[in-house]
Write a protein that holds these residues in place. Sequence first.
Motif, PDB file in Angstrom:
ATOM      1  N   ILE A 106     -10.675 -40.857  57.728  1.00 55.09           N
ATOM      2  CA  ILE A 106     -10.693 -41.880  56.689  1.00 55.09           C
ATOM      3  C   ILE A 106      -9.364 -42.634  56.673  1.00 55.09           C
ATOM      4  O   ILE A 106      -8.294 -42.039  56.590  1.00 55.09           O
ATOM      5  CB  ILE A 106     -10.958 -41.258  55.306  1.00 55.09           C
ATOM      6  CG1 ILE A 106     -12.377 -40.694  55.233  1.00 55.09           C
ATOM      7  CG2 ILE A 106     -10.740 -42.291  54.209  1.00 55.09           C
ATOM      8  CD1 ILE A 106     -13.451 -41.740  55.191  1.00 55.09           C
ATOM      9  N   ASN A 107      -9.470 -43.958  56.770  1.00 52.39           N
ATOM     10  CA  ASN A 107      -8.306 -44.814  56.572  1.00 52.39           C
ATOM     11  C   ASN A 107      -8.208 -45.095  55.077  1.00 52.39           C
ATOM     12  O   ASN A 107      -9.045 -45.791  54.507  1.00 52.39           O
ATOM     13  CB  ASN A 107      -8.467 -46.122  57.355  1.00 52.39           C
ATOM     14  CG  ASN A 107      -7.217 -46.989  57.298  1.00 52.39           C
ATOM     15  OD1 ASN A 107      -6.548 -47.065  56.271  1.00 52.39           O
ATOM     16  ND2 ASN A 107      -6.913 -47.651  58.408  1.00 52.39           N
ATOM     17  N   THR A 108      -7.202 -44.530  54.430  1.00 49.65           N
ATOM     18  CA  THR A 108      -7.106 -44.620  52.970  1.00 49.65           C
ATOM     19  C   THR A 108      -6.867 -46.042  52.481  1.00 49.65           C
ATOM     20  O   THR A 108      -7.156 -46.356  51.325  1.00 49.65           O
ATOM     21  CB  THR A 108      -5.973 -43.706  52.462  1.00 49.65           C
ATOM     22  OG1 THR A 108      -4.752 -44.061  53.127  1.00 49.65           O
ATOM     23  CG2 THR A 108      -6.303 -42.241  52.741  1.00 49.65           C
ATOM     24  N   GLN A 109      -6.354 -46.911  53.339  1.00 51.39           N
ATOM     25  CA  GLN A 109      -6.074 -48.281  52.928  1.00 51.39           C
ATOM     26  C   GLN A 109      -7.343 -49.130  52.833  1.00 51.39           C
ATOM     27  O   GLN A 109      -7.502 -49.919  51.903  1.00 51.39           O
ATOM     28  CB  GLN A 109      -5.079 -48.929  53.890  1.00 51.39           C
ATOM     29  CG  GLN A 109      -3.689 -48.283  53.832  1.00 51.39           C
ATOM     30  CD  GLN A 109      -2.716 -48.974  54.767  1.00 51.39           C
ATOM     31  OE1 GLN A 109      -3.115 -49.732  55.639  1.00 51.39           O
ATOM     32  NE2 GLN A 109      -1.422 -48.715  54.562  1.00 51.39           N
ATOM     33  N   ILE A 110      -8.239 -48.941  53.818  1.00 52.27           N
ATOM     34  CA  ILE A 110      -9.478 -49.727  53.803  1.00 52.27           C
ATOM     35  C   ILE A 110     -10.690 -48.892  53.396  1.00 52.27           C
ATOM     36  O   ILE A 110     -11.791 -49.404  53.284  1.00 52.27           O
ATOM     37  CB  ILE A 110      -9.730 -50.373  55.182  1.00 52.27           C
ATOM     38  CG1 ILE A 110      -9.870 -49.285  56.268  1.00 52.27           C
ATOM     39  CG2 ILE A 110      -8.611 -51.346  55.530  1.00 52.27           C
ATOM     40  CD1 ILE A 110     -10.224 -49.839  57.628  1.00 52.27           C
ATOM     41  N   ARG A 111     -10.459 -47.567  53.209  1.00 51.93           N
ATOM     42  CA  ARG A 111     -11.508 -46.644  52.776  1.00 51.93           C
ATOM     43  C   ARG A 111     -12.730 -46.657  53.704  1.00 51.93           C
ATOM     44  O   ARG A 111     -13.872 -46.681  53.278  1.00 51.93           O
ATOM     45  CB  ARG A 111     -11.935 -46.950  51.336  1.00 51.93           C
ATOM     46  CG  ARG A 111     -10.826 -46.751  50.314  1.00 51.93           C
ATOM     47  CD  ARG A 111     -11.307 -46.944  48.910  1.00 51.93           C
ATOM     48  NE  ARG A 111     -10.220 -46.737  47.949  1.00 51.93           N
ATOM     49  CZ  ARG A 111     -10.381 -46.808  46.621  1.00 51.93           C
ATOM     50  NH1 ARG A 111     -11.575 -47.093  46.116  1.00 51.93           N
ATOM     51  NH2 ARG A 111      -9.348 -46.602  45.824  1.00 51.93           N
ATOM     52  N   GLU A 112     -12.432 -46.652  54.976  1.00 51.99           N
ATOM     53  CA  GLU A 112     -13.491 -46.596  55.984  1.00 51.99           C
ATOM     54  C   GLU A 112     -13.081 -45.618  57.085  1.00 51.99           C
ATOM     55  O   GLU A 112     -11.897 -45.324  57.269  1.00 51.99           O
ATOM     56  CB  GLU A 112     -13.736 -47.981  56.592  1.00 51.99           C
ATOM     57  CG  GLU A 112     -14.383 -48.978  55.648  1.00 51.99           C
ATOM     58  CD  GLU A 112     -14.629 -50.311  56.337  1.00 51.99           C
ATOM     59  OE1 GLU A 112     -14.302 -50.440  57.535  1.00 51.99           O
ATOM     60  OE2 GLU A 112     -15.149 -51.231  55.663  1.00 51.99           O
ATOM     61  N   LEU A 113     -14.111 -45.130  57.818  1.00 56.76           N
ATOM     62  CA  LEU A 113     -13.830 -44.251  58.938  1.00 56.76           C
ATOM     63  C   LEU A 113     -13.157 -45.041  60.050  1.00 56.76           C
ATOM     64  O   LEU A 113     -13.550 -46.160  60.380  1.00 56.76           O
ATOM     65  CB  LEU A 113     -15.122 -43.626  59.468  1.00 56.76           C
ATOM     66  CG  LEU A 113     -15.698 -42.437  58.690  1.00 56.76           C
ATOM     67  CD1 LEU A 113     -17.042 -42.039  59.262  1.00 56.76           C
ATOM     68  CD2 LEU A 113     -14.731 -41.259  58.726  1.00 56.76           C
ATOM     69  N   GLU A 114     -12.146 -44.443  60.649  1.00 52.62           N
ATOM     70  CA  GLU A 114     -11.406 -45.088  61.727  1.00 52.62           C
ATOM     71  C   GLU A 114     -11.372 -44.140  62.921  1.00 52.62           C
ATOM     72  O   GLU A 114     -11.079 -42.949  62.787  1.00 52.62           O
ATOM     73  CB  GLU A 114      -9.992 -45.411  61.260  1.00 52.62           C
ATOM     74  CG  GLU A 114      -9.198 -46.257  62.232  1.00 52.62           C
ATOM     75  CD  GLU A 114      -7.855 -46.657  61.646  1.00 52.62           C
ATOM     76  OE1 GLU A 114      -7.714 -47.834  61.279  1.00 52.62           O
ATOM     77  OE2 GLU A 114      -6.964 -45.787  61.556  1.00 52.62           O
TER      78      GLU A 114
END
Length: 309
Positions: free
Chosen positions: A81-89
Amino acid sequence: MNERIEAVVNNIEKVIVGKREAIVKVICAMLSQGHILVEDVPGVGKTRLISALANSVDGKFNRIQLTPDIMPSDIIGFSMINTQIRELEYKAGAAMCNFLLADEINRASPKAQSSLLEIMEEHQISLDSVTMPLPEPFMVMATENPVETYGTYHLPEAQMDRFLMRISMGYPSYEDEFDIVRRSEQAQFSQKLSPVMTVDELLEHIENAKKVSCTDSIVDYVVRLVTATRNSELISLGASPRASISLLRAAKAYAYVEGRSYVLPDDVREMMTSVLSHRLILSPKGKSAFESAEKVMENVASSVEAPTR
């Protein structure tokens, strides 16, 4: 020999002495877009050969030292999880490259080994319902020590079948070993090779190798060789149709390396043992009569008549 391919061979021979046949076969595997397993005792230059090939082409080269605690995510990557965009990276693993050196592949657990199956066959990574293509060209080059079995895992037949070739380096002759020891004192012997071919040039050579012509008699010879492995009493499990395709591709690549635009029966015989032997499971009679699958393959091939024209 093809002039541009010879430049790669000569570059590799700066650090690999007296093993031209092994070098040519590794290059043939590369031109066939296949993967190669180098199986031999420690210290004969397996890793050095593969590294020299990868460094001779200006592509991305990754190496992973396989151990029992290696996880599939180390090879194919993982999502977080990319906490900045709240999406899986997606975080790339070692396989996201042009040349992947899997050192001591038989030390990886079956779970880690299975992560190589898709990338070797499909040239892609499937993760979290997303499929990501690998860069082209893509090649897995693995090493294995057949002598030491402590802490190792048997490679499953499904994975062995995905290797286009299995080759061995063998010990050098006295003259070659003398030259190796002498060269080891020179600083340039241990330096990284400079590339002599770009990825775009390599892709062009791969396409040219595919265009090498072969007659129906050559295809017939390939199929009869593979069929003979299924009918021999020396072999309990013969080669698959994938092996027939691989043998023809390897023969075309060898003809191209030799500077020809057509395949000869000798090209098929030159590649036959390296392409087929590791796909065979010998019967008890085969194991007792011959010391290796390579010797069995040569015996079976001797009963298959080569085309004369």
